[in-house]
Design a protein around this motif. Sequence first.
Motif, PDB file in Angstrom:
ATOM      1  N   HIS A  44     -67.227  60.126  22.046  1.00  0.00           N
ATOM      2  CA  HIS A  44     -67.298  61.030  23.192  1.00  0.00           C
ATOM      3  C   HIS A  44     -68.695  61.576  23.451  1.00  0.00           C
ATOM      4  CE1 HIS A  44     -66.888  63.821  19.818  1.00  0.00           C
ATOM      5  NE2 HIS A  44     -67.531  64.658  20.585  1.00  0.00           N
ATOM      6  N   ASN A 208     -66.697  57.262  25.629  1.00  0.00           N
ATOM      7  CA  ASN A 208     -65.299  56.820  25.438  1.00  0.00           C
ATOM      8  C   ASN A 208     -65.071  55.427  26.013  1.00  0.00           C
ATOM      9  OD1 ASN A 208     -64.376  59.308  24.221  1.00  0.00           O
ATOM     10  ND2 ASN A 208     -64.644  60.209  26.260  1.00  0.00           N
ATOM     11  N   ASN A 230     -59.670  56.500  25.877  1.00  0.00           N
ATOM     12  CA  ASN A 230     -58.688  57.554  26.163  1.00  0.00           C
ATOM     13  C   ASN A 230     -57.357  56.975  26.609  1.00  0.00           C
ATOM     14  OD1 ASN A 230     -60.327  59.751  25.564  1.00  0.00           O
ATOM     15  ND2 ASN A 230     -61.318  59.644  27.583  1.00  0.00           N
TER      16      ASN A 230
END
Length: 505
Positions: A44, A208, A230
């Motif tokens: 992230h 991500n 995600n």
Amino acid sequence: MIGNSNASEPDVILVGAGIMSATLGTVLKELEPTLNIVLFETLHDCALESSEGWNNAGTGHAANCELNYTPQRPDGSVDISKALEVNTEFDLSRQLWSFLVTKGAIPDPGAFINACPHMSFVWGAGNVAFLRQRFKEMSAHHCYHGMEYSEDRSKIATWAPLIMDGRDDKEPFAATRMITGSDVDYGALTHLLVKHLSHQPGFDVHYNRKVVGLDREQDGRWRVSVEDTNDGGASTMTAKFVFIGAGGGALPLLQKSKIPEGKGYGGFPVSGIWLRCDVDTISNRHHAKVYGKAAVGSPPMSVPHLDERIIGGKRSLLFGPYAGFSTRFLKHGELTDLFESLTFENIIPLLDVARDNFRLAEYLVGQVLQSSNQQLATLKQFFPRAVKKDWKEAVAGQRVETIKPIESKGRLKHEEGELEFGTELVVAEDKSLVALLGASPGASTAAFITVEVLEKCFDKGLATGGWRDRLKTIIPTYGIDLKKDAVATRNIRAKTAAVLKLENI
Ligand SMILES: Cc1cc2nc3c(=O)[nH]c(=O)nc-3n(C[C@H](O)[C@H](O)[C@H](O)COP(=O)(O)OP(=O)(O)OC[C@H]3O[C@@H](n4cnc5c(N)ncnc54)[C@H](O)[C@@H]3O)c2cc1C
């Protein structure tokens, strides 16, 4: 996505947001501001793997103190050639960072680099004789101008009180010191570089996003397949040039690219544990990085050292690394990484290396089985009055040492392999893709590695179009061999020390 590019077909895709991609991206944008560059990162944020401050030792490797760069020859003399290579490679990084500070891209050098003397410390008559000889040869070279040597207790105690406090005089000891050394927070530096890039047009960073495929298009571009970590969503993008700066994740991606140059490469993961001390009354008494001698059979990056670290403005101490073993290729990787990297082409070189490196295996097993009391005993060899409660364990970054097929008469022999402790650039024949394998000397040579990528893959750009001149603005000694040019070395070190607020002698 953070950035300013609308390019769905960028010129360059960088894989992995560590110090290597951040440095290459920064230099490419300086050379050619119109380039469209996209950076993909699984995690992230940037610098969460090896480049993160506490995941590495933060040594600005100038080969001042690392004894593994200066092997002793059978006749007792010391070979300093490797040390000189590493020493002058670090000068390139100092120049790039000074350029960025001077132009205001990095507001304060103290946010990532601090002056920190580099010391070597040994005990036992044989080791003292080696260090004395090493000092004699190194201090005679202009690159090591100012190196100090002492066998005197009180002198060494002024350099590093913790290592002398409580030490008996049963064995002789000796130390060298270079006050021009540095401690670098490569995590902070990576953040600064990515931030600077993100403010420029034509640069996007996608967090991500895991690169899961690399396929060649008919027009020679690379189709890069990306997974959203995600929601598992898939997307693709094409680029003329791909840099695989994915740290431990580089080998699997090189294999996915299927370039013939990558055949036969394998990887051997080595994890590490530090002991870390955040007690101010102790850390304030140690202003140095003190490197010792490696244990027999240990890999070069396992040389024990007691380091001052300055991370986020806080002074701490770090000791280690204690080697460990994990089959993960990244700290945030999967336990299956090692097994999934095995191929028909690299299994034989890997087994060959395993057979020839029995002492390494023995060393790793010994390290993994060490109790916390044994770890403390090793620390006490450097800091005799160390107390267990002041230190806590911290897991270091993961390194993947490269196993490469042996080259013979210009051809790769896939039935034999060798373990490489350095870094290696594997370049596609048409220069459209390059993967960076290995992790030593590491982050401190990011600028040198960037120059190597430029010379191997952007040689036409460097020859024409003013890139060479612009590169000389960024790295003024580009094209000069600092190992041979004492005046250029003295001048550039004085300049970069002033900008980066380091010591100069
Ligand atoms: C214990 C230890 C001590 C060290 N000490 C020093 C030192 O004192 N001095 C020094 O100069 N160097 C040191 N190093 C080496 C240095 O940390 C590394 O050489 C350097 O950080 C590597 O930078 P990188 O950008 O290549 O990799 P990393 O910083 O590991 O970054 C790679 C990035 O790629 C991402 N990634 C991986 N796979 C994918 C994928 N498929 N798609 C998208 N993203 C992906 C990862 O998430 C990661 O963010 C040390 C290393 C270790 C482990």
